[in-house]
Design a protein around this motif. Structure first.
Motif, mmCIF file in Angstrom:
data_model
loop_
_atom_site.group_PDB
_atom_site.id
_atom_site.type_symbol
_atom_site.label_atom_id
_atom_site.label_comp_id
_atom_site.label_asym_id
_atom_site.label_seq_id
_atom_site.Cartn_x
_atom_site.Cartn_y
_atom_site.Cartn_z
ATOM 1 N N PHE A 85 15.935 1.422 28.200
ATOM 2 C CA PHE A 85 17.226 2.109 28.188
ATOM 3 C C PHE A 85 17.354 3.121 27.050
ATOM 4 O O PHE A 85 18.455 3.537 26.728
ATOM 5 N N ARG A 86 16.225 3.536 26.464
ATOM 6 C CA ARG A 86 16.311 4.586 25.441
ATOM 7 C C ARG A 86 16.848 5.869 26.037
ATOM 8 O O ARG A 86 17.503 6.653 25.374
ATOM 9 N N ARG A 87 16.533 6.091 27.301
ATOM 10 C CA ARG A 87 17.180 7.139 28.081
ATOM 11 C C ARG A 87 18.090 6.420 29.068
ATOM 12 O O ARG A 87 17.736 5.351 29.552
ATOM 13 N N PRO A 88 19.236 6.975 29.398
ATOM 14 C CA PRO A 88 20.129 6.291 30.341
ATOM 15 C C PRO A 88 19.389 5.922 31.628
ATOM 16 O O PRO A 88 18.619 6.713 32.169
ATOM 17 N N ALA A 89 19.607 4.682 32.080
ATOM 18 C CA ALA A 89 18.925 4.179 33.272
ATOM 19 C C ALA A 89 19.877 3.292 34.074
ATOM 20 O O ALA A 89 20.794 2.683 33.514
ATOM 21 N N GLU A 90 19.629 3.221 35.370
ATOM 22 C CA GLU A 90 20.432 2.378 36.243
ATOM 23 C C GLU A 90 20.246 0.916 35.871
ATOM 24 O O GLU A 90 19.145 0.481 35.522
ATOM 25 N N VAL A 91 21.336 0.186 35.965
ATOM 26 C CA VAL A 91 21.322 -1.238 35.632
ATOM 27 C C VAL A 91 22.390 -1.920 36.479
ATOM 28 O O VAL A 91 23.355 -1.281 36.892
ATOM 29 N N GLN A 92 22.182 -3.189 36.757
ATOM 30 C CA GLN A 92 23.214 -4.003 37.384
ATOM 31 C C GLN A 92 23.652 -5.038 36.368
ATOM 32 O O GLN A 92 22.813 -5.653 35.696
ATOM 33 N N LEU A 93 24.944 -5.228 36.280
ATOM 34 C CA LEU A 93 25.501 -6.244 35.407
ATOM 35 C C LEU A 93 26.178 -7.266 36.316
ATOM 36 O O LEU A 93 27.058 -6.905 37.087
ATOM 37 N N CYS A 94 25.725 -8.516 36.257
ATOM 38 C CA CYS A 94 26.225 -9.550 37.152
ATOM 39 C C CYS A 94 26.991 -10.592 36.350
ATOM 40 O O CYS A 94 26.471 -11.142 35.375
ATOM 41 N N ASP A 110 22.867 5.916 14.412
ATOM 42 C CA ASP A 110 23.169 7.340 14.239
ATOM 43 C C ASP A 110 23.911 7.938 15.444
ATOM 44 O O ASP A 110 24.301 9.094 15.419
ATOM 45 N N ASP A 111 24.142 7.146 16.479
ATOM 46 C CA ASP A 111 24.871 7.590 17.665
ATOM 47 C C ASP A 111 26.372 7.384 17.431
ATOM 48 O O ASP A 111 26.785 6.330 16.958
ATOM 49 N N PRO A 112 27.218 8.371 17.749
ATOM 50 C CA PRO A 112 28.665 8.213 17.550
ATOM 51 C C PRO A 112 29.263 7.024 18.316
ATOM 52 O O PRO A 112 30.285 6.477 17.925
ATOM 53 N N ALA A 113 28.620 6.589 19.389
ATOM 54 C CA ALA A 113 29.126 5.461 20.174
ATOM 55 C C ALA A 113 28.819 4.121 19.522
ATOM 56 O O ALA A 113 29.363 3.097 19.930
ATOM 57 N N PHE A 114 27.958 4.117 18.502
ATOM 58 C CA PHE A 114 27.540 2.854 17.886
ATOM 59 C C PHE A 114 28.709 2.128 17.222
ATOM 60 O O PHE A 114 28.889 0.926 17.425
ATOM 61 N N GLY A 115 29.510 2.833 16.437
ATOM 62 C CA GLY A 115 30.618 2.202 15.707
ATOM 63 C C GLY A 115 31.587 1.460 16.610
ATOM 64 O O GLY A 115 31.823 0.261 16.428
ATOM 65 N N ASP A 133 19.991 -3.144 14.061
ATOM 66 C CA ASP A 133 20.212 -3.636 15.416
ATOM 67 C C ASP A 133 20.372 -2.475 16.382
ATOM 68 O O ASP A 133 20.689 -1.360 15.991
ATOM 69 N N ARG A 134 20.155 -2.773 17.640
ATOM 70 C CA ARG A 134 20.387 -1.809 18.706
ATOM 71 C C ARG A 134 21.392 -2.424 19.665
ATOM 72 O O ARG A 134 21.445 -3.637 19.844
#
Length: 161
Positions: A85-94, A110-115, A133-134
């Motif tokens: 998922f380092r690049r956006p990828a399709e996923v299913q969340l169940c 360093d991504d603005p979405a991290f905070g 962490d990631r």
């Protein structure tokens, strides 16, 4: 037994990772029509197809924030799955007997979405998210487009539809 006959102690690279049988048991409970409620408040199943096409299913702790789910990748350097998922990828969340398709991506400090994602996870689980962490952030479409429940993956055949 002489010292030379002693077997060396097995060393596991992932000392904190549960054995695969534990993950399979957790997934079985999450997929169960009657038992999934025991774990749904804490755990969900993440499904995706690896680069080689094989299906991957993992039980993960999550935090929900509107139409976004956050998964902490603890000890990220010792794990490989999140790298898909380092690049956006399709996923299913169940969760809750339902699977929803979304787009997952890893966010680093360093991504603005991290905070905001780290705060959502910390509020939910009382865990501080470290700078090493990631986080896997899964964006889901509006609930109206939720897919019907899907059944368990069939060994060697991918998921049954």
């Amino acid at each position: 037994m002489a010292d030379s006959d002693a077997r060396p102690a097995r060393r596991h690279r992932h000392a904190n990772r549960p054995p695969a049988v534990v993950n399979r048991l957790i997934l079985a409970v999450l997929r169960s029509r009657r038992l999934h409620g025991l774990l749904d408040r804490q755990l969900c199943e993440v499904r995706y197809r690896a680069a080689d096409g094989r299906p991957v299913s993992l039980p993960v702790l999550y935090a929900a924030a509107e139409e976004q789910y956050v998964v902490l990748v603890g000890d990220a350097s010792d794990k490989r799955w999140w790298r898909h998922f380092r690049r956006p990828a399709e996923v299913q969340l169940c969760r809750g007997g339902r699977c929803r398709a979304g787009l997952g991506r890893v966010v680093s400090p360093d991504d603005p979405a991290f905070g905001p994602a780290a705060q959502a996870y910390a509020r939910r689980h009382g865990v501080l998210v470290g700078l090493d962490d990631r986080l896997l952030v899964v964006d889901l479409p509006a609930a109206a487009s939720a897919s019907p429940p899907t059944r368990t993956p069939q060994r060697g055949h991918g998921w049954k539809r």
